[in-house]
Design an enzyme around this catalytic site. Structure first.
Site, PDB file in Angstrom:
ATOM      1  N   ASP A 126       0.866  -0.981   0.260  1.00 55.16           N
ATOM      2  CA  ASP A 126      -0.206   0.684  -0.158  1.00 55.16           C
ATOM      3  C   ASP A 126       1.072   1.101  -0.403  1.00 55.16           C
ATOM      4  O   ASP A 126       0.550   2.369  -0.031  1.00 55.16           O
ATOM      5  CB  ASP A 126      -1.132   0.282   1.069  1.00 55.16           C
ATOM      6  N   ARG A 265     -21.470   8.715   9.018  1.00 51.81           N
ATOM      7  CA  ARG A 265     -23.237   9.285   8.919  1.00 51.81           C
ATOM      8  C   ARG A 265     -23.568   8.880  10.852  1.00 51.81           C
ATOM      9  O   ARG A 265     -24.551   9.662  10.851  1.00 51.81           O
ATOM     10  CB  ARG A 265     -23.444   7.455   8.270  1.00 51.81           C
ATOM     11  N   GLY A 308     -15.120   5.172   1.151  1.00 50.13           N
ATOM     12  CA  GLY A 308     -16.336   5.511   1.773  1.00 50.13           C
ATOM     13  C   GLY A 308     -16.848   6.964   2.057  1.00 50.13           C
ATOM     14  O   GLY A 308     -17.986   7.062   1.589  1.00 50.13           O
ATOM     15  N   GLY A 310     -15.817  10.114   1.205  1.00 47.90           N
ATOM     16  CA  GLY A 310     -15.651  10.467  -0.168  1.00 47.90           C
ATOM     17  C   GLY A 310     -17.194  10.824  -0.917  1.00 47.90           C
ATOM     18  O   GLY A 310     -17.440  11.158  -2.112  1.00 47.90           O
ATOM     19  N   GLU A 365      -9.084  -0.678  -5.267  1.00 46.73           N
ATOM     20  CA  GLU A 365      -7.791  -1.358  -4.561  1.00 46.73           C
ATOM     21  C   GLU A 365      -8.178  -2.750  -5.003  1.00 46.73           C
ATOM     22  O   GLU A 365      -6.608  -2.792  -5.752  1.00 46.73           O
ATOM     23  CB  GLU A 365      -8.248  -1.377  -3.012  1.00 46.73           C
TER      24      GLU A 365
END
Length: 378
Positions: A126, A265, A308, A310, A365
């Site tokens: 990564d 959220r 998630g 964005g 990814e």
């Protein structure tokens, strides 16, 4: 030839509290099976064992390889590494700097090795995207001899996600008849958050550093803070190192700003005053990093948003880009409001008068993992 008889690759993407599995065709990367899990390390390991049994029970042929996303292995290249004894030891060595990720990855590797002993497994790094950061971006102003076993430098993370956004921006620009941006800023906004600064196809700066703690406010991570706070908590408040680690990694960020679990959220569901205050804090840190990236580049041609949060929270994107009109960054409020969910991804978010292109880009990814594997010529 049926898909069952075609060569496949198993992709294994373990996060701090999630596991994404996918079986893709080796030739073109098309997905033939995928599944996601959430939970603690023990739950995720049990889920992997069950998934492997399910694949076998469906008479699926053994994949030709397994690819694992590895968060931290020091200074590595943007190319896969065969998981032999030396590389496994390296991943274990760097685990203290990414404990939520590396330990899980090592357990997943062991489970698959026990299930398919002869199957080659590869690490996809990564941080490989940032191997060639310029010295001015990668070095800290600290004595070089402080940590010889873990050299102090900016390693960067979320490389697969940012490379995925970069790839999508190139395609979207071409489809829109725009010149591909030479100066690009990519925003990865999920449980972890980071900004990467691009010149042409090279990442030249990023907000995450020696560990995934540095940079933006995140779900449960603090992001960058005054290092004097760390000293104060150790000296005056007598926190242990483990307690401090828990505070910075699991109890800070959005979790500290109002949502105990750090989920955006949950933040937006707070009573309005608290929700607005938390969102304003979160968005300001992103805007500050965008401003710094613009200064590094001497301007900006395009900005993309993924991850998630964005991808699925228009109100967050509105807060991030608010007040940037004088920099030529103008969000189209109507387009932004309707660009929510998978059906609306790959969206153009910029207003007609915006000098800077704004793109909503899904992060894939798994596709980037497959693409890196194909570099090997397999």
């Amino acid at each position: 030839m049926s898909r069952k008889s075609e060569a496949t690759i198993l992709l294994c993407n373990g996060g701090s509290s999630s596991l994404k599995l996918a079986q893709v065709l080796a030739d073109d990367g098309r997905c033939v099976w995928q599944q996601g899990f959430e939970g603690d390390v023990d739950t995720l390991c049990a889920s992997l064992r069950q998934a492997l049994e399910t694949l076998v029970s469906k008479n699926q042929s053994m994949p030709q390889a397994v690819l694992h996303r590895i968060v931290h292995a020091g200074l590595v290249a943007e190319t896969p590494g065969l998981l032999d004894a030396a590389l496994l030891e390296r991943i274990s060595h760097w685990a203290p700097l990414a404990p939520l990720h590396n330990h899980l990855a090592l357990q997943l590797i062991d489970i698959i090795a026990a299930h398919w002993p002869e199957l080659p497994q590869y690490a996809i790094f990564d941080s490989g995207l940032y191997a060639h950061l310029p010295d001015v971006a990668s070095h800290y102003a600290l004595p070089a001899d402080l940590s010889p076993r873990w050299p102090l430098r900016r390693y960067g993370f979320h490389g697969l996600a940012h490379r995925s956004q970069w790839r999508n921006v190139q395609r979207l620009s071409q489809e829109a008849g725009r010149v591909a941006p030479r100066r690009l800023i990519t925003l990865q906004l999920g449980s972890g958050c980071s900004v990467t600064t691009w010149r042409d196809d090279q990442a030249i700066d990023t907000t995450m550093g020696f560990t995934p703690l540095e940079g933006l406010v995140m779900s449960t991570r603090s992001g960058s803070i005054d290092p004097g706070i760390v000293l104060h908590l150790l000296r005056q408040e007598k926190l242990t190192v483990d307690q401090l680690d828990s505070v910075l990694s699991r109890r800070s960020g959005l979790a500290a700003l109002g949502a105990g679990n750090g989920d955006m959220r949950a933040v937006l569901a707070l009573e309005p005053v608290r929700a607005e205050a938390a969102l304003a804090h979160y968005a300001m840190q992103i805007r500050k990093s965008v401003g710094a990236a613009i200064a590094v580049l001497g301007g900006v041609d395009a900005i993309s948003v993924g991850g998630g949060v964005g991808e699925h929270q228009p109100v967050v994107r509105q807060a991030v880009f608010a007040g940037l009109d004088d920099l030529g960054i103008v969000l189209d409020a109507e387009r932004n409001r309707h660009a929510e969910g998978h059906a609306a991804l790959h969206a153009n978010l910029h207003a007609k008068e915006s000098v800077v292109a704004l793109w909503l880009c899904p992060v894939d990814e798994m596709d980037e993992m497959w693409r890196q594997y194909k570099i090997l010529g397999c």
